[in-house]
Design an enzyme around this catalytic site. Structure first.
Site, PDB file in Angstrom:
ATOM      1  N   ASP A  46       0.843  -1.201   0.000  1.00  0.00           N
ATOM      2  CA  ASP A  46       0.000   0.000   0.000  1.00  0.00           C
ATOM      3  C   ASP A  46       0.872   1.243   0.000  1.00  0.00           C
ATOM      4  O   ASP A  46       1.556   1.539   0.981  1.00  0.00           O
ATOM      5  CB  ASP A  46      -0.910   0.039   1.242  1.00  0.00           C
ATOM      6  CG  ASP A  46      -1.705   1.338   1.279  1.00  0.00           C
ATOM      7  OD1 ASP A  46      -2.564   1.513   0.392  1.00  0.00           O
ATOM      8  OD2 ASP A  46      -1.446   2.197   2.143  1.00  0.00           O
ATOM      9  N   TYR A  51       3.131   9.818  -0.917  1.00  0.00           N
ATOM     10  CA  TYR A  51       4.229   9.309  -0.081  1.00  0.00           C
ATOM     11  C   TYR A  51       5.595   9.519  -0.734  1.00  0.00           C
ATOM     12  O   TYR A  51       6.628   9.353  -0.080  1.00  0.00           O
ATOM     13  CB  TYR A  51       4.064   7.809   0.226  1.00  0.00           C
ATOM     14  CG  TYR A  51       2.821   7.430   0.999  1.00  0.00           C
ATOM     15  CD1 TYR A  51       2.025   8.397   1.616  1.00  0.00           C
ATOM     16  CD2 TYR A  51       2.430   6.098   1.117  1.00  0.00           C
ATOM     17  CE1 TYR A  51       0.876   8.042   2.303  1.00  0.00           C
ATOM     18  CE2 TYR A  51       1.294   5.739   1.820  1.00  0.00           C
ATOM     19  CZ  TYR A  51       0.517   6.710   2.400  1.00  0.00           C
ATOM     20  OH  TYR A  51      -0.618   6.344   3.086  1.00  0.00           O
ATOM     21  N   LYS A  76      -2.768   5.680  -4.138  1.00  0.00           N
ATOM     22  CA  LYS A  76      -3.816   6.670  -3.873  1.00  0.00           C
ATOM     23  C   LYS A  76      -3.558   7.954  -4.650  1.00  0.00           C
ATOM     24  O   LYS A  76      -2.409   8.392  -4.753  1.00  0.00           O
ATOM     25  CB  LYS A  76      -3.861   7.016  -2.369  1.00  0.00           C
ATOM     26  CG  LYS A  76      -3.738   5.815  -1.457  1.00  0.00           C
ATOM     27  CD  LYS A  76      -3.820   6.177   0.021  1.00  0.00           C
ATOM     28  CE  LYS A  76      -3.514   4.978   0.889  1.00  0.00           C
ATOM     29  NZ  LYS A  76      -2.089   4.660   1.034  1.00  0.00           N
ATOM     30  N   HIS A 109      -7.389   9.500  -1.855  1.00  0.00           N
ATOM     31  CA  HIS A 109      -6.714   9.530  -0.550  1.00  0.00           C
ATOM     32  C   HIS A 109      -7.576  10.164   0.547  1.00  0.00           C
ATOM     33  O   HIS A 109      -7.482   9.804   1.719  1.00  0.00           O
ATOM     34  CB  HIS A 109      -5.389  10.294  -0.697  1.00  0.00           C
ATOM     35  CG  HIS A 109      -4.341   9.906   0.282  1.00  0.00           C
ATOM     36  ND1 HIS A 109      -3.017   9.789  -0.050  1.00  0.00           N
ATOM     37  CD2 HIS A 109      -4.403   9.603   1.599  1.00  0.00           C
ATOM     38  CE1 HIS A 109      -2.323   9.429   1.021  1.00  0.00           C
ATOM     39  NE2 HIS A 109      -3.142   9.318   2.031  1.00  0.00           N
TER      40      HIS A 109
END
Ligand code: NDP
Length: 294
Positions: A46, A51, A76, A109
């Site tokens: 994930d 990120y 996401k 997200h």
């Protein structure tokens, strides 16, 4: 090697019950963490555009030697890429960075409550990606009951998952009930309560006396007990670690079973206090982050 049990998403696609999370995993550590997870048996990663480590996730997958089709990749779309065309482009950026043609699960997200039309347009782009076979399933994250209800009223595809903050101290029972009603899989972020301790405030769920006592009774760790609790309640769990011993520990949760009394004792730890940001306060002003091109 333990093979991971699957949950079935509402469109029939299988998702491994446990995955490796990589939020706050520095890009420099991501490839090794992903490789190590795949080596010990994880088959689900994930990540998220926000990120900043999708490229390294892709590299870890390729270097692992595990065939791409055996790995479930979830990422996401960040709020800066909401809107129909923007989200289609967001998919292109993520797919290119990951180095894949198809993403297994693509989710929004956050809801943007103050610009919900944009959120809806983003979701409609996910629906198109699904129809076009670019993604195998679509979903959302951090959606509260009112966001789920508005989404269901205005779009066609019921989200396969809602990824939400969920650990013993914050369980979102009402939201979970709504998920069950609509066949949405609850996916727990901070499943071992990371948000209760990595910001250095509050009481860590890893040190909770009830959880520690249950862990001792099974010869397991507090983290393993929290993951088992999530799995036995039918939730997808995605613990994060960069440490090989913890990556292995968090996966070693398929050889013991909590009793209904133990599950109930952990259910009873709810505090009603959210650790992460209040979903209704997410706006493009206070959470803006431009996602770089691939
Ligand atoms: P977790 O509950 O997974 O906890 C992670 C923290 O626990 C890290 O500090 C890690 O440190 C430590 N840790 C990991 N394993 C152990 C262990 N066995 N014993 C003791 N400490 C341990 O929290 P996260 O918030 O990271 O959530 C997991 C994943 O969920 C994220 O990585 C991300 O993929 C997703 N997520 C999604 C969000 C969203 O908004 N949709 C928000 C937050 C997370 P170390 O790495 O040093 O081992």
């Amino acid at each position: 090697m333990t093979s991971v049990p699957n949950f079935k998403l509402n469109n029939g696609v299988g998702i491994p019950a446990i995955g490796l999370g990589v939020f706050q995993t520095p890009p420099a550590d991501t490839t090794a963490a992903v490789q190590e997870a795949l080596r010990v048996g994880y088959r689900h990663i994930d990540t998220a555009a926000a990120y900043g480590n999708e490229r390294e996730v892709g590299e870890g997958i390729r270097m692992s030697g595990v065939p791409r089709e055996h790995i479930f990749i979830e990422t996401k779309i960040w709020i800066n890429d909401y809107g129909f065309d923007e989200t289609l482009h967001g998919f292109e950026k993520s797919a290119k960075k990951l180095g894949v043609e198809q993403i297994d699960l693509l989710i929004l997200h956050q809801a943007l409550p103050s610009a919900f039309d944009k959120t809806l347009a983003a979701y409609r782009a996910l629906e198109k990606l699904l129809a076009d076979g670019k993604v195998r399933a679509i979903g959302v994250s951090n959606f509260m009951p009112e966001h789920i209800k508005s989404l269901l009223a205005k779009t066609d595809v019921v989200p396969a998952v809602n990824q939400i903050e969920l650990h013993p101290y914050f369980q979102q029972a009402t939201l979970q009930k709504l998920h069950r009603k609509h066949g949405i899989l609850t996916q727990a972020w901070s499943p071992i309560g990371g948000i209760t301790f990595y910001r250095g405030s509050g009481k860590s769920s890893l040190e909770d006396a009830t959880i520690v006592a249950i862990a001792q009774a099974h010869g397991k760790s507090a983290a393993q007990v929290m993951l088992r609790w999530g799995l036995q309640h039918g939730r997808s769990v995605i613990p994060k670690s960069v440490k090989p011993d913890r990556i292995a520990e968090n996966f070693d949760v398929f050889n013991f079973e909590l009793t209904s009394k133990e599950l109930a004792a952990i259910d009873g730890l709810e505090t009603g206090t959210r650790g992460g940001p209040e979903p209704d306060f997410i706006t493009l002003d206070n959470f803006s982050r431009v996602i770089p091109e691939a």
